[in-house]
Design a protein around this motif. Sequence first.
Motif, PDB file in Angstrom:
ATOM      1  N   ARG A 139      51.897   4.613 191.816  1.00 32.58           N
ATOM      2  CA  ARG A 139      51.156   5.605 191.032  1.00 32.58           C
ATOM      3  C   ARG A 139      51.589   5.590 189.563  1.00 32.58           C
ATOM      4  O   ARG A 139      50.774   5.734 188.656  1.00 32.58           O
ATOM      5  CB  ARG A 139      51.373   7.004 191.624  1.00 32.58           C
ATOM      6  CG  ARG A 139      50.487   8.077 191.020  1.00 32.58           C
ATOM      7  CD  ARG A 139      50.864   9.439 191.556  1.00 32.58           C
ATOM      8  NE  ARG A 139      50.599   9.549 192.983  1.00 32.58           N
ATOM      9  CZ  ARG A 139      49.470  10.034 193.494  1.00 32.58           C
ATOM     10  NH1 ARG A 139      48.499  10.417 192.679  1.00 32.58           N
ATOM     11  NH2 ARG A 139      49.321  10.118 194.798  1.00 32.58           N
ATOM     12  N   ASP A 140      52.905   5.415 189.340  1.00 30.78           N
ATOM     13  CA  ASP A 140      53.436   5.350 187.981  1.00 30.78           C
ATOM     14  C   ASP A 140      53.879   3.911 187.719  1.00 30.78           C
ATOM     15  O   ASP A 140      54.988   3.510 188.065  1.00 30.78           O
ATOM     16  CB  ASP A 140      54.617   6.318 187.826  1.00 30.78           C
ATOM     17  CG  ASP A 140      55.069   6.461 186.372  1.00 30.78           C
ATOM     18  OD1 ASP A 140      54.841   5.519 185.591  1.00 30.78           O
ATOM     19  OD2 ASP A 140      55.659   7.511 186.035  1.00 30.78           O
ATOM     20  N   THR A 141      53.011   3.118 187.134  1.00 32.50           N
ATOM     21  CA  THR A 141      53.295   1.693 186.945  1.00 32.50           C
ATOM     22  C   THR A 141      54.476   1.467 186.000  1.00 32.50           C
ATOM     23  O   THR A 141      55.293   0.575 186.226  1.00 32.50           O
ATOM     24  CB  THR A 141      52.051   0.969 186.390  1.00 32.50           C
ATOM     25  OG1 THR A 141      51.584   1.666 185.229  1.00 32.50           O
ATOM     26  CG2 THR A 141      50.938   0.942 187.429  1.00 32.50           C
ATOM     27  N   LYS A 142      54.561   2.259 184.947  1.00 36.13           N
ATOM     28  CA  LYS A 142      55.650   2.069 183.990  1.00 36.13           C
ATOM     29  C   LYS A 142      57.000   2.424 184.612  1.00 36.13           C
ATOM     30  O   LYS A 142      58.017   1.807 184.286  1.00 36.13           O
ATOM     31  CB  LYS A 142      55.386   2.880 182.732  1.00 36.13           C
ATOM     32  CG  LYS A 142      54.173   2.388 181.952  1.00 36.13           C
ATOM     33  CD  LYS A 142      53.926   3.197 180.696  1.00 36.13           C
ATOM     34  CE  LYS A 142      52.668   2.723 179.975  1.00 36.13           C
ATOM     35  NZ  LYS A 142      52.378   3.533 178.754  1.00 36.13           N
ATOM     36  N   GLN A 143      57.014   3.394 185.488  1.00 33.23           N
ATOM     37  CA  GLN A 143      58.262   3.719 186.181  1.00 33.23           C
ATOM     38  C   GLN A 143      58.722   2.545 187.030  1.00 33.23           C
ATOM     39  O   GLN A 143      59.909   2.217 187.074  1.00 33.23           O
ATOM     40  CB  GLN A 143      58.092   4.958 187.063  1.00 33.23           C
ATOM     41  CG  GLN A 143      59.357   5.327 187.833  1.00 33.23           C
ATOM     42  CD  GLN A 143      59.152   6.501 188.772  1.00 33.23           C
ATOM     43  OE1 GLN A 143      58.098   7.133 188.778  1.00 33.23           O
ATOM     44  NE2 GLN A 143      60.154   6.791 189.583  1.00 33.23           N
ATOM     45  N   HIS A 144      57.774   1.886 187.717  1.00 35.17           N
ATOM     46  CA  HIS A 144      58.137   0.724 188.525  1.00 35.17           C
ATOM     47  C   HIS A 144      58.689  -0.393 187.651  1.00 35.17           C
ATOM     48  O   HIS A 144      59.700  -1.023 187.992  1.00 35.17           O
ATOM     49  CB  HIS A 144      56.925   0.228 189.308  1.00 35.17           C
ATOM     50  CG  HIS A 144      57.225  -0.933 190.202  1.00 35.17           C
ATOM     51  ND1 HIS A 144      58.088  -0.858 191.268  1.00 35.17           N
ATOM     52  CD2 HIS A 144      56.784  -2.238 190.182  1.00 35.17           C
ATOM     53  CE1 HIS A 144      58.178  -2.028 191.871  1.00 35.17           C
ATOM     54  NE2 HIS A 144      57.396  -2.880 191.227  1.00 35.17           N
ATOM     55  N   LEU A 145      58.069  -0.626 186.517  1.00 30.02           N
ATOM     56  CA  LEU A 145      58.567  -1.654 185.610  1.00 30.02           C
ATOM     57  C   LEU A 145      59.973  -1.304 185.111  1.00 30.02           C
ATOM     58  O   LEU A 145      60.844  -2.182 185.010  1.00 30.02           O
ATOM     59  CB  LEU A 145      57.613  -1.823 184.429  1.00 30.02           C
ATOM     60  CG  LEU A 145      56.228  -2.398 184.760  1.00 30.02           C
ATOM     61  CD1 LEU A 145      55.321  -2.342 183.543  1.00 30.02           C
ATOM     62  CD2 LEU A 145      56.331  -3.824 185.289  1.00 30.02           C
ATOM     63  N   GLU A 184      62.158   0.460 186.760  1.00 29.21           N
ATOM     64  CA  GLU A 184      63.070   0.234 187.887  1.00 29.21           C
ATOM     65  C   GLU A 184      63.451  -1.239 187.967  1.00 29.21           C
ATOM     66  O   GLU A 184      64.631  -1.580 188.150  1.00 29.21           O
ATOM     67  CB  GLU A 184      62.403   0.675 189.190  1.00 29.21           C
ATOM     68  CG  GLU A 184      62.263   2.175 189.348  1.00 29.21           C
ATOM     69  CD  GLU A 184      61.457   2.554 190.585  1.00 29.21           C
ATOM     70  OE1 GLU A 184      61.594   3.693 191.046  1.00 29.21           O
ATOM     71  OE2 GLU A 184      60.676   1.696 191.070  1.00 29.21           O
ATOM     72  N   LEU A 185      62.461  -2.110 187.847  1.00 26.19           N
ATOM     73  CA  LEU A 185      62.733  -3.546 187.925  1.00 26.19           C
ATOM     74  C   LEU A 185      63.697  -3.978 186.827  1.00 26.19           C
ATOM     75  O   LEU A 185      64.618  -4.763 187.066  1.00 26.19           O
ATOM     76  CB  LEU A 185      61.423  -4.341 187.817  1.00 26.19           C
ATOM     77  CG  LEU A 185      60.370  -4.072 188.895  1.00 26.19           C
ATOM     78  CD1 LEU A 185      59.106  -4.899 188.621  1.00 26.19           C
ATOM     79  CD2 LEU A 185      60.898  -4.360 190.293  1.00 26.19           C
ATOM     80  N   LEU A 186      63.491  -3.457 185.624  1.00 24.57           N
ATOM     81  CA  LEU A 186      64.386  -3.782 184.514  1.00 24.57           C
ATOM     82  C   LEU A 186      65.816  -3.348 184.831  1.00 24.57           C
ATOM     83  O   LEU A 186      66.777  -4.086 184.579  1.00 24.57           O
ATOM     84  CB  LEU A 186      63.903  -3.105 183.237  1.00 24.57           C
ATOM     85  CG  LEU A 186      64.733  -3.377 181.976  1.00 24.57           C
ATOM     86  CD1 LEU A 186      64.557  -4.818 181.520  1.00 24.57           C
ATOM     87  CD2 LEU A 186      64.345  -2.409 180.862  1.00 24.57           C
ATOM     88  N   GLY A 187      65.960  -2.161 185.417  1.00 26.81           N
ATOM     89  CA  GLY A 187      67.285  -1.643 185.722  1.00 26.81           C
ATOM     90  C   GLY A 187      68.011  -2.399 186.819  1.00 26.81           C
ATOM     91  O   GLY A 187      69.249  -2.354 186.888  1.00 26.81           O
ATOM     92  N   PHE A 188      67.289  -3.112 187.651  1.00 30.07           N
ATOM     93  CA  PHE A 188      67.918  -3.889 188.719  1.00 30.07           C
ATOM     94  C   PHE A 188      68.509  -5.204 188.190  1.00 30.07           C
ATOM     95  O   PHE A 188      69.338  -5.815 188.853  1.00 30.07           O
ATOM     96  CB  PHE A 188      66.910  -4.218 189.824  1.00 30.07           C
ATOM     97  CG  PHE A 188      66.357  -3.001 190.530  1.00 30.07           C
ATOM     98  CD1 PHE A 188      67.131  -1.878 190.732  1.00 30.07           C
ATOM     99  CD2 PHE A 188      65.044  -2.995 190.989  1.00 30.07           C
ATOM    100  CE1 PHE A 188      66.616  -0.769 191.394  1.00 30.07           C
ATOM    101  CE2 PHE A 188      64.521  -1.883 191.637  1.00 30.07           C
ATOM    102  CZ  PHE A 188      65.310  -0.770 191.836  1.00 30.07           C
TER     103      PHE A 188
END
Length: 349
Positions: A230-236, A238-242
Amino acid sequence: MVSEPKLFRFSCDQINHWMLHLNAHSFLQSAYQYLAGVLPETPLQKWDFRQDINMLKVFRHGDFPRWSYVLNEVQHVATHWEAQGPIALFGENPLSPEEEESFIRQLQELHPWRKGPYELFGVKVETEWRSDMKWSRIYPHLSPLNDRMVLDVGSGNGFYGWHMIKAGARQVLGVDPFLLFVLQWALIAKMIPLADRFRNVVLPFGVEAIPKNCMAFDTVFSMGVLYHRRDTKQHLSELLGFLRDGGEVVLETLILEGDDKRCLYPPNRYAKMRNVWAIPTIPLLKQWMYGVGFQNVRTVDVTRTTVQEQRRTDWMTFESLSDFLDPEDAQKTIEGHPAPVRAVLLANR
């Protein structure tokens, strides 16, 4: 008169039911114990992921006894395996016709098979997706996976993870909340030679369970996930933080064709899927990725999805791509949206 002590009486079916649970639990716990032994060598050393796995909830799943039965009954173990297109497992001796017939019935109990294909001791599991086609498009562009710690978000049954292991990854951690796919992974892992069996582990939960900003992975794959968030930028984010500094993200998602910055927000369904929230053009997607902090964003593949790559088979008998497209115009979905086109973008932290 002294009464006799009361005895608990259980039927054979009840005892067998519990034993199936315990045996399946034992295999999964062995995989998780192996993974727990790997994490101390990473920034995830303090993450006790086993506390996030509610095995009681797993056991209560209505289909778990049936899936457990398959996991327990299949005793084939490969002498060697390959990942040249399909994931192929080979035994010392070919299966007899009776063994093959029984094996096919067991595998069919784990229907539907979405990602693949697999060739298991001569049995061809023709999955809905020809995932090997996608891997062949992605793999030439990746930074070498040798000795890398890899995260596979939305891993499904772990098909790509086995390719990553053959490409040299040290450990692949997959996450997928759908228990059927986790049991499919477990079955394949049980048949993989012991040396590689748990180098690809799929955990039964979503990406939100992974510690935020852990910077633990050299490569992070998110394929077919972004448009379901639902929140595409939040997912991006998260990926950056991993990712560790210098690490690489592999993002595969639906896109709109065009050189402008537009986004389709399907009002109801897209290709009969309920939970598709946003499909951007590549320029807009790159803007999102740079906006959350990714660097060196580049597009390495754009491919229209065809019925050769996604289709109904004997191993996935539900509706598939041909049912999702307008029968009069294959360039449109059944709802009138542009038909699926997928892009692969790489970027670095």
